[in-house]
Design an enzyme around this catalytic site. Structure first.
Site, PDB file in Angstrom:
ATOM      1  N   VAL A  74      -8.234   5.602  -0.194  1.00  0.00           N
ATOM      2  CA  VAL A  74      -7.102   5.175  -1.004  1.00  0.00           C
ATOM      3  C   VAL A  74      -7.389   3.784  -1.555  1.00  0.00           C
ATOM      4  CG1 VAL A  74      -4.618   4.766  -1.051  1.00  0.00           C
ATOM      5  CG2 VAL A  74      -5.556   6.538   0.453  1.00  0.00           C
ATOM      6  N   ALA A  75      -7.060   3.572  -2.805  1.00  0.00           N
ATOM      7  CA  ALA A  75      -7.350   2.293  -3.467  1.00  0.00           C
ATOM      8  C   ALA A  75      -6.374   1.213  -3.004  1.00  0.00           C
ATOM      9  CB  ALA A  75      -7.282   2.465  -4.980  1.00  0.00           C
ATOM     10  N   THR A  76      -6.686   0.585  -1.879  1.00  0.00           N
ATOM     11  CA  THR A  76      -5.882  -0.495  -1.335  1.00  0.00           C
ATOM     12  C   THR A  76      -6.791  -1.659  -0.975  1.00  0.00           C
ATOM     13  OG1 THR A  76      -6.106   0.313   0.937  1.00  0.00           O
ATOM     14  CG2 THR A  76      -4.236   1.157  -0.352  1.00  0.00           C
ATOM     15  N   ASP A 129       6.528  -6.182  15.622  1.00  0.00           N
ATOM     16  CA  ASP A 129       5.078  -6.375  15.685  1.00  0.00           C
ATOM     17  C   ASP A 129       4.474  -5.224  16.487  1.00  0.00           C
ATOM     18  OD1 ASP A 129       2.477  -7.185  15.906  1.00  0.00           O
ATOM     19  OD2 ASP A 129       2.923  -9.158  16.754  1.00  0.00           O
ATOM     20  N   TYR A 168     -11.774   2.738  15.245  1.00  0.00           N
ATOM     21  CA  TYR A 168     -10.738   3.277  14.361  1.00  0.00           C
ATOM     22  C   TYR A 168     -10.636   4.789  14.519  1.00  0.00           C
ATOM     23  CZ  TYR A 168      -8.271   4.389  10.005  1.00  0.00           C
ATOM     24  OH  TYR A 168      -7.372   4.868   9.069  1.00  0.00           O
ATOM     25  N   LYS A 176      -7.447   7.162  15.793  1.00  0.00           N
ATOM     26  CA  LYS A 176      -6.868   8.192  14.933  1.00  0.00           C
ATOM     27  C   LYS A 176      -7.023   9.595  15.529  1.00  0.00           C
ATOM     28  CE  LYS A 176      -5.239   5.730  11.526  1.00  0.00           C
ATOM     29  NZ  LYS A 176      -3.786   5.712  11.199  1.00  0.00           N
ATOM     30  N   GLY A 213       0.791  -1.230   0.000  1.00  0.00           N
ATOM     31  CA  GLY A 213       0.000   0.000   0.000  1.00  0.00           C
ATOM     32  C   GLY A 213       0.820   1.275   0.000  1.00  0.00           C
ATOM     33  N   ILE A 214       0.352   2.245   0.775  1.00  0.00           N
ATOM     34  CA  ILE A 214       1.007   3.554   0.822  1.00  0.00           C
ATOM     35  C   ILE A 214       2.452   3.430   1.276  1.00  0.00           C
ATOM     36  CG2 ILE A 214       0.980   5.817   1.930  1.00  0.00           C
ATOM     37  CD1 ILE A 214      -2.056   5.532   2.215  1.00  0.00           C
TER      38      ILE A 214
END
Length: 227
Positions: free
Chosen positions: A165-167, A45, A132, A136, A8-9
């Site tokens: 985002v296209a992931t 991790d 989430y 954030k 991804g990013i």
């Protein structure tokens, strides 16, 4: 150092930073995927922040730390269990805080830059985004406090808020929310990575505090789970 550089990013950013001639330390769990980048790899991790000290021991100078790794699950508060809350707060907030603390001496030595890859949800959380969004929002608070504390030490702090985002993560989130996934209406991972690279390359005389970037024609989020 870029966390979550295996896909991804994070991977797009690592490739771009390497292409401009900089060294990269990729930190994450998938050693094989990160090794494909041809850079230094640190296996760690983020769901176990107490192990990070051993993973980054010996790094005494660091120009930039990009907190890109994270997890995202959606669901109504009534159905979000304690384990989900703990997982989000650990990976998305406690781990970046601990990693930053451990590497601050190295960042101070280099007058370095800390970049937090947040989310539009980190500014305004709607239905289904409680765990989430809370993690954030907390990450924004961490960045703002760190910026104020470290300004005198020459450490810059930036938060980048990418929209959709296209992931594969976005695909999974859309499916769980009952919203059709159309990657053509999301920005590419490369576009998001380029925004982060821009922030990293701003001359040291200035600091970008916050940068929000979103697709031009996003698909609206669902307001409730499809039944």
């Amino acid at each position: 150092m870029i966390t979550g550089a295996n896909r991804g990013i994070g991977r797009e950013l690592a490739e771009r930073v390497l292409a401009q001639g900089d060294d990269v330390i990729a930190l994450g769990r998938d050693r094989a995927a990160m090794a494909e980048l041809g850079c230094r790899v640190v296996t760690a991790d983020l769901s176990a922040p107490e192990t990070l000290a051993g993973a980054v021991a010996g790094i005494d100078r660091l120009d930039a730390l990009v907190h890109n790794a994270g997890i995202a699950e959606v669901g109504p508060v009534a159905e979000t269990g304690l384990d989900t809350w703990q997982r989000h707060l650990t990976v998305n907030l406690a781990a970046p805080a601990e990693l930053t603390r451990l590497l601050l001496p190295a960042l101070r030595a280099a007058s370095g830059h800390v970049v937090f890859v947040n989310s539009g949800v980190g500014l305004s959380a709607g239905p289904m985004w409680s765990a989430y969004g809370a993690s954030k929002h907390g990450l924004k608070a961490l960045a703002d406090a760190l910026r104020a504390e470290e300004q005198g030490n020459g450490v810059r702090v930036t938060t980048v808020y990418p929209g959709q985002v296209a992931t594969e993560m976005q695909r999974a989130l859309r499916e769980s929310m009952g919203v059709p996934y159309d990657p053509r209406r999301a920005m590419s991972a490369g576009t998001a990575a380029e925004a982060i690279r821009y922030v990293l390359n701003v001359p040291a005389e200035a600091t970008v505090h916050d940068l929000r970037i979103a697709p031009s024609d996003p698909v609206p989020h669902a307001t409730s789970r499809r039944r």
